[in-house]
Write a protein that holds these residues in place. Structure first.
Motif, PDB file in Angstrom:
ATOM      1  N   VAL A  76      72.529  40.562  46.329  1.00 33.03           N
ATOM      2  CA  VAL A  76      72.583  41.425  44.792  1.00 33.03           C
ATOM      3  C   VAL A  76      71.364  41.014  43.754  1.00 33.03           C
ATOM      4  O   VAL A  76      71.612  39.925  43.701  1.00 33.03           O
ATOM      5  N   GLN A  77      70.734  42.548  43.307  1.00 40.07           N
ATOM      6  CA  GLN A  77      69.999  41.965  42.194  1.00 40.07           C
ATOM      7  C   GLN A  77      70.867  43.072  40.780  1.00 40.07           C
ATOM      8  O   GLN A  77      71.454  44.270  41.342  1.00 40.07           O
ATOM      9  N   HIS A  78      69.879  42.621  40.192  1.00 47.18           N
ATOM     10  CA  HIS A  78      70.713  43.502  38.374  1.00 47.18           C
ATOM     11  C   HIS A  78      68.986  43.220  37.254  1.00 47.18           C
ATOM     12  O   HIS A  78      68.789  42.079  37.314  1.00 47.18           O
ATOM     13  N   GLN A 108      65.559  44.053  38.376  1.00 45.92           N
ATOM     14  CA  GLN A 108      65.723  42.735  39.258  1.00 45.92           C
ATOM     15  C   GLN A 108      65.354  40.965  39.388  1.00 45.92           C
ATOM     16  O   GLN A 108      64.377  40.600  40.240  1.00 45.92           O
ATOM     17  N   PRO A 150      70.391  49.394  36.687  1.00 49.27           N
ATOM     18  CA  PRO A 150      71.690  49.958  38.216  1.00 49.27           C
ATOM     19  C   PRO A 150      71.348  48.109  38.307  1.00 49.27           C
ATOM     20  O   PRO A 150      71.308  47.761  38.517  1.00 49.27           O
ATOM     21  N   TYR A 151      72.352  47.542  39.297  1.00 53.04           N
ATOM     22  CA  TYR A 151      72.938  47.380  40.262  1.00 53.04           C
ATOM     23  C   TYR A 151      72.561  47.386  42.032  1.00 53.04           C
ATOM     24  O   TYR A 151      72.456  48.968  42.114  1.00 53.04           O
ATOM     25  N   ARG A 152      72.325  46.731  43.035  1.00 54.04           N
ATOM     26  CA  ARG A 152      71.395  46.699  43.700  1.00 54.04           C
ATOM     27  C   ARG A 152      71.931  45.798  44.532  1.00 54.04           C
ATOM     28  O   ARG A 152      71.881  44.764  44.460  1.00 54.04           O
ATOM     29  N   ASN A 195      72.222  44.568  48.913  1.00 52.54           N
ATOM     30  CA  ASN A 195      71.639  44.893  49.969  1.00 52.54           C
ATOM     31  C   ASN A 195      72.217  44.195  51.253  1.00 52.54           C
ATOM     32  O   ASN A 195      72.737  42.891  51.168  1.00 52.54           O
ATOM     33  N   ALA A 226      71.381  48.960  51.769  1.00 57.40           N
ATOM     34  CA  ALA A 226      70.923  49.198  50.761  1.00 57.40           C
ATOM     35  C   ALA A 226      72.486  50.001  49.593  1.00 57.40           C
ATOM     36  O   ALA A 226      71.769  50.866  50.155  1.00 57.40           O
ATOM     37  N   ILE A 227      72.661  49.874  48.801  1.00 56.72           N
ATOM     38  CA  ILE A 227      73.168  50.547  47.364  1.00 56.72           C
ATOM     39  C   ILE A 227      73.269  50.569  46.034  1.00 56.72           C
ATOM     40  O   ILE A 227      72.747  49.020  45.921  1.00 56.72           O
ATOM     41  N   SER A 228      72.440  51.146  45.158  1.00 55.99           N
ATOM     42  CA  SER A 228      72.536  51.526  43.526  1.00 55.99           C
ATOM     43  C   SER A 228      73.869  52.369  43.200  1.00 55.99           C
ATOM     44  O   SER A 228      74.277  53.315  43.696  1.00 55.99           O
ATOM     45  N   GLU A 245      75.160  52.053  38.444  1.00 57.32           N
ATOM     46  CA  GLU A 245      75.636  52.056  37.545  1.00 57.32           C
ATOM     47  C   GLU A 245      76.933  51.180  37.307  1.00 57.32           C
ATOM     48  O   GLU A 245      77.951  51.758  38.136  1.00 57.32           O
TER      49      GLU A 245
END
Length: 272
Positions: A103-105, A107, A134-136, A138, A151-153, A155
């Motif tokens: 999980v990334q926010h 980057q 946004p949050y990503r 994977n 992967a989804i993105s 807000e």
């Protein structure tokens, strides 16, 4: 399947679960090659060296499939504390499959806590609120035959669900929740649906006397998120006043010998 470390010219006999191998096969020295493999091919394969019949090796064969892309969803039921993500495979692999979660926010990787009860769920804390980044998420499914990722993105506003704990246990009184936003409620009477977005109380006066109604509330933030779950259903039946006798001031408007129509009392009243 290779029978241990025997030489290529060794002669062996194979058995599966203690019986002869009946599947289509080809034997090349100490190797057994299955020509058609399906779920019935699972089992414990043993090889015995000829002619003494000494067992040289055992192989536990598990037939499976490489994973396909997992389905991933994320939701926040405890906003603004954090959110959770869950995932599943649409098709079984028949062999042990693990999942890697990233999980990334903005980057930056975020700390992911795997759920102790639900193995296909994790929890993440919001690093900040009202962010434009946004949050990503994977999720990668991995087993011995392969790996596949999804992967989804999103807000934060798109996954925030109003907690049901902010709904009243009864539909009589309700205190303003200690939260960042003002919530408005609507009631799900049957068959009526009333949306209350500009008031803090509501009184139903057009219900039928003597008929039972089922009343529930749901809440939603004015700006972000989705509707909460419905509150516990309350059953209510409006009552009537006793008929009033006709007076001289109303005789000209009502047929002689009749009484005034009964008055329906309030069915529901609550306030914030």
């Amino acid at each position: 399947m290779q029978c241990g470390s025997l030489d290529n010219d060794a002669s062996v006999t194979w058995k599966v679960n203690g019986t002869d191998v009946k599947a289509r096969r080809r034997e090349e020295g100490p190797r057994l090659i299955l020509m058609e493999v399906n779920m019935s091919s699972n089992g414990l394969y043993s090889c015995f060296q000829n002619p003494d019949g000494q067992r040289r090796d055992q192989i536990n064969l598990r037939v499976g499939l490489p994973p396909k892309e997992p389905q991933v969803t994320c939701r926040s039921n405890t906003y603004p504390k954090g959110f959770y993500c869950s995932w599943h495979l649409q098709h079984p692999t028949y062999i042990p499959t693990d999942f890697e979660v990233d999980v990334q926010h903005n980057q930056r990787p975020l700390e992911v806590t795997r759920d102790e009860v639900h193995k296909n769920r994790c929890h993440v804390k919001f690093p900040e609120l009202f962010t434009s980044f946004p949050y990503r998420v994977n999720v990668t499914a991995v087993n011995s035959l392969g790996r596949a990722s999804s992967a989804i993105s999103f807000e934060e506003s798109s996954i925030a669900k109003t907690p049901s704990s902010y709904l009243p246990d009864t539909l009589v009184t309700y205190n303003q929740p200690t939260f960042f936003f003002f919530f408005f409620f609507f009631e799900r009477t049957k068959p009526m649906l009333v949306e209350l977005s500009d008031s803090t109380s509501h009184t139903i006066t057009d219900a039928y006397a003597g008929k039972e109604y089922i009343i529930q509330l749901a809440a939603k933030d004015m700006e972000i998120g989705t509707w909460s779950d419905w509150s516990v259903a309350v059953h209510a039946t409006p009552w009537m006043e006793e008929p009033k006798p006709i007076t001289s001031t109303t005789e000209s408007d009502i047929i002689p010998g009749m009484h005034e129509l009964p008055t329906v009392r309030t069915l529901l009243s609550y306030s914030l």
